[in-house]
Design an enzyme around this catalytic site. Sequence first.
Site, PDB file in Angstrom:
ATOM      1  N   LYS A  10       0.855  -1.198   0.000  1.00 52.13           N
ATOM      2  CA  LYS A  10       0.000   0.000   0.000  1.00 52.13           C
ATOM      3  C   LYS A  10       0.889   1.246   0.000  1.00 52.13           C
ATOM      4  CE  LYS A  10      -3.391  -2.909   2.172  1.00 52.13           C
ATOM      5  NZ  LYS A  10      -4.581  -3.064   2.970  1.00 52.13           N
ATOM      6  N   GLU A 166     -10.894 -10.928  -1.401  1.00 51.98           N
ATOM      7  CA  GLU A 166     -10.580 -10.115  -0.222  1.00 51.98           C
ATOM      8  C   GLU A 166     -11.848  -9.467   0.314  1.00 51.98           C
ATOM      9  OE1 GLU A 166      -6.187  -8.789  -0.042  1.00 51.98           O
ATOM     10  OE2 GLU A 166      -7.353  -7.248  -1.047  1.00 51.98           O
ATOM     11  N   SER A 212      -6.314  -9.630   6.580  1.00 47.63           N
ATOM     12  CA  SER A 212      -5.794  -9.985   7.912  1.00 47.63           C
ATOM     13  C   SER A 212      -5.100 -11.351   7.944  1.00 47.63           C
ATOM     14  CB  SER A 212      -6.911  -9.923   8.967  1.00 47.63           C
ATOM     15  OG  SER A 212      -7.379  -8.583   9.081  1.00 47.63           O
TER      16      SER A 212
HETATM   17  P1  PGA Z   1      -4.247  -6.790   5.349  1.00 45.21           P
HETATM   18  O1  PGA Z   1      -4.457  -6.217   3.880  1.00 45.21           O
HETATM   19  O2  PGA Z   1      -3.425  -8.050   5.221  1.00 45.21           O
HETATM   20  O3  PGA Z   1      -3.514  -5.701   6.090  1.00 45.21           O
HETATM   21  O4  PGA Z   1      -5.596  -7.076   5.924  1.00 45.21           O
HETATM   22  C1  PGA Z   1      -4.689  -7.076   2.806  1.00 45.21           C
HETATM   23  C2  PGA Z   1      -4.899  -6.293   1.525  1.00 45.21           C
HETATM   24  O5  PGA Z   1      -5.466  -5.188   1.580  1.00 45.21           O
HETATM   25  O6  PGA Z   1      -4.517  -6.749   0.445  1.00 45.21           O
END
Ligand code: PGA
Length: 254
Positions: A10, A166, A212
């Site tokens: 990100k 997701e 997560s």
């Molecule tokens: P996260 O994000 O593992 O922090 O929940 C996953 C993603 O947004 O691809």
Amino acid sequence: MKLIIAANWKMNKTRAETEAFCREIKARQEDFHDTEVVICPPFTSLEAAGRSLSGSAIKLGAQNLFWEKAGAFTGEVAPPMLVDLGVQYVIIGHSERRHLLGEDDAAVHKKLKAALEHRLRPILCVGETREERERGETEVVVGTQLRRALEGLDPALIEELVVAYEPVWAIGTGIAATAADAHRAATLVREIAAECLGSAAVERLRVQYGGSVNAGNIGEFVALPSIDGALVGGASLAVDSFAALILSAQEAAR
Ligand code: PGA
């Protein structure tokens, strides 16, 4: 089939932080023999990551792209620019782009098409929000996102596609989906992809779970026959947690 585990950083990490991470993960790459590892830094760190990972089996991915090749599109990044940096994968339709930045199914479709035409392997994200889930709309939402993304695509181009299921409510919340939920959604993804593109074209389709994921829960997901890996946000930011996650996944998938 090898697992595919992708790090979605990100909007995190400077070039120096990227280089430090990539040097360390590269030094451990021999432990990851059963896994295709993909690192997706922000655009500004792609070159640094590519340089630091060169000579390793670890792949480079981008987090977004635009569908045109060049032109007056201020702030956008074109597929040939990513190819020029050695990028092999690109995340498309992440829920943060859909929900925070207004990306709709039509834009996702154009991005997917552009990525495939430039031989970039898409990691196409689909998933329902909490409200949609509570209304019992998970299958309709995931089905619609996927159908609109894949509509009219050339099945011959599709063999490098990865789909990440997701659920939006699981992203960054510490509350992952259950293995049963992930399995149900992954099975639906395969059925719809087969319906849109033909069953031959989706034989090599890889499906990830994301939301997560960490070293403690990855095993539940990759032990499922329907799931080939994960898209990882928070747990991919530190080398130790990311490497531990990959090792747990390999252990569970054996
Ligand atoms: P996260 O994000 O593992 O922090 O929940 C996953 C993603 O947004 O691809």
